[in-house]
Design a protein around this motif. Structure first.
Motif, PDB file in Angstrom:
ATOM      1  N   GLY A  19     -14.037  20.106  43.433  1.00  0.00           N
ATOM      2  CA  GLY A  19     -14.006  20.589  42.058  1.00  0.00           C
ATOM      3  C   GLY A  19     -12.665  21.143  41.642  1.00  0.00           C
ATOM      4  N   CYS A  20     -11.858  21.610  42.609  1.00  0.00           N
ATOM      5  CA  CYS A  20     -10.549  22.160  42.273  1.00  0.00           C
ATOM      6  C   CYS A  20      -9.558  21.043  41.927  1.00  0.00           C
ATOM      7  N   VAL A  21      -8.455  21.447  41.326  1.00  0.00           N
ATOM      8  CA  VAL A  21      -7.375  20.519  40.993  1.00  0.00           C
ATOM      9  C   VAL A  21      -6.316  20.672  42.074  1.00  0.00           C
ATOM     10  N   ARG A  22      -6.064  19.605  42.816  1.00  0.00           N
ATOM     11  CA  ARG A  22      -5.109  19.677  43.923  1.00  0.00           C
ATOM     12  C   ARG A  22      -3.823  18.944  43.583  1.00  0.00           C
ATOM     13  N   MET A  23      -2.723  19.460  44.143  1.00  0.00           N
ATOM     14  CA  MET A  23      -1.405  18.909  43.875  1.00  0.00           C
ATOM     15  C   MET A  23      -0.637  18.725  45.187  1.00  0.00           C
ATOM     16  N   ILE A  24       0.392  17.905  45.156  1.00  0.00           N
ATOM     17  CA  ILE A  24       1.332  17.824  46.272  1.00  0.00           C
ATOM     18  C   ILE A  24       1.972  19.206  46.444  1.00  0.00           C
ATOM     19  N   ASN A  25       2.174  19.635  47.684  1.00  0.00           N
ATOM     20  CA  ASN A  25       2.709  20.981  47.916  1.00  0.00           C
ATOM     21  C   ASN A  25       4.035  21.223  47.198  1.00  0.00           C
ATOM     22  N   GLN A  26       4.942  20.253  47.229  1.00  0.00           N
ATOM     23  CA  GLN A  26       6.222  20.430  46.543  1.00  0.00           C
ATOM     24  C   GLN A  26       6.018  20.610  45.037  1.00  0.00           C
ATOM     25  N   ASP A  27       5.022  19.939  44.489  1.00  0.00           N
ATOM     26  CA  ASP A  27       4.749  20.052  43.053  1.00  0.00           C
ATOM     27  C   ASP A  27       4.093  21.383  42.701  1.00  0.00           C
TER      28      ASP A  27
END
Length: 267
Positions: free
Chosen positions: A239-247
């Motif tokens: 359910g969460c919104v995940r991103m690339i760590n650098q982003d």
């Protein structure tokens, strides 16, 4: 109208018939040029040997260049320069953060539309707003001047999505992750993290987390980093919104610099 032979010069001498015809043709020719000019809407200066320069009204600039937008065409704003939006090799290189060595991202394996970039803002929201478009798998950080920074994201699996208007209540670096009871019931192996999994490279929340609150209450949803860069652009989370760590580090720095709580729109 009198016949040509009836017309006389001021001296009393008759006007030759050929002279009358030439004058009439010149006038008709001039009117024809002016008619074409008005009908074509051209933005240029014409030279007529006998009439001198004719320039359409409106004060066109030299070389016939009209910088005013035509009709309903929307002028495209220039894309600005941002020191954190550079080439992919730089943005997604390995980095050391709080003692953790974040591995480089093989960005060639990430679809171009999911890599960090500046775009013309499509959201219409106020600058300083986070907008997540679930169908696009994009997160926008709205900026001044009609622009936005766009990031690729991973979103919740079917049945786990959340949408609405809320705000980022607070943020954390290398946050502790505590799986909810419902998740532990589905995945009993997570019981070891009942008290919380410390921040680190294997932590599902990644390098940063933004906590989403609505009307003062925790929604339980986050915008966070992820070590699983290959899930960006997919429905893989709970359910969460995940991103690339650098982003997510880049977004975190922008949110932290805001003087007010950052609104977020997920739709």
């Amino acid at each position: 109208m009198r016949k040509p032979q009836d017309q006389k010069l001021s001296s009393g001498a008759p006007i030759p018939e050929s002279g009358y015809i030439v004058s009439r043709r010149a006038v008709l020719s001039g009117l024809g040029v002016m008619t074409l000019l008005g009908a074509s809407g051209c933005s240029q200066t014409l030279e007529l040997p006998s009439l001198g320069p004719i320039e359409p009204s409106g004060g066109m600039p030299p070389m016939g260049v009209d910088h005013m937008p035509t009709g309903s065409i929307r002028p495209i704003p220039p894309i600005s320069v941002d020191s954190n939006i550079t080439d992919n090799g730089t943005m997604y290189a390995s980095l050391i953060d709080n003692g953790f060595v974040i591995p480089a991202i093989p960005f060639q394996k990430v679809r171009p539309e999911f890599r960090r970039q500046i775009v013309i803002d499509p959201t219409g929201e106020a600058p300083g707003t986070i907008v997540v478009r679930l169908n696009e798998r994009h997160l926008y950080w709205v900026q001044e001047g009609g622009e936005a920074i766009r990031y690729g994201v991973g979103i919740g699996k079917a049945g786990f999505e959340w949408s609405g208007r809320a705000e980022i209540q607070y943020t954390k670096e290398w946050p502790i992750w505590t799986p909810p009871k419902e998740m532990i019931a589905r995945k009993p192996e997570l019981v070891k993290w009942t008290g919380g999994q410390p921040g680190g490279l294997d932590n599902p929340l990644g390098a940063r987390a933004h906590y989403i609150y609505k009307d003062g209450h925790d929604t339980g949803y986050r915008v966070h980093g992820s070590p699983e860069w290959w899930t960006i652009g997919t429905q893989a989370s709970s359910g969460c919104v995940r991103m690339i760590n650098q982003d997510v580090i880049d977004l975190y720095n922008r949110v932290k610099a805001s003087s007010t709580k950052v609104p977020i729109v997920v739709a």
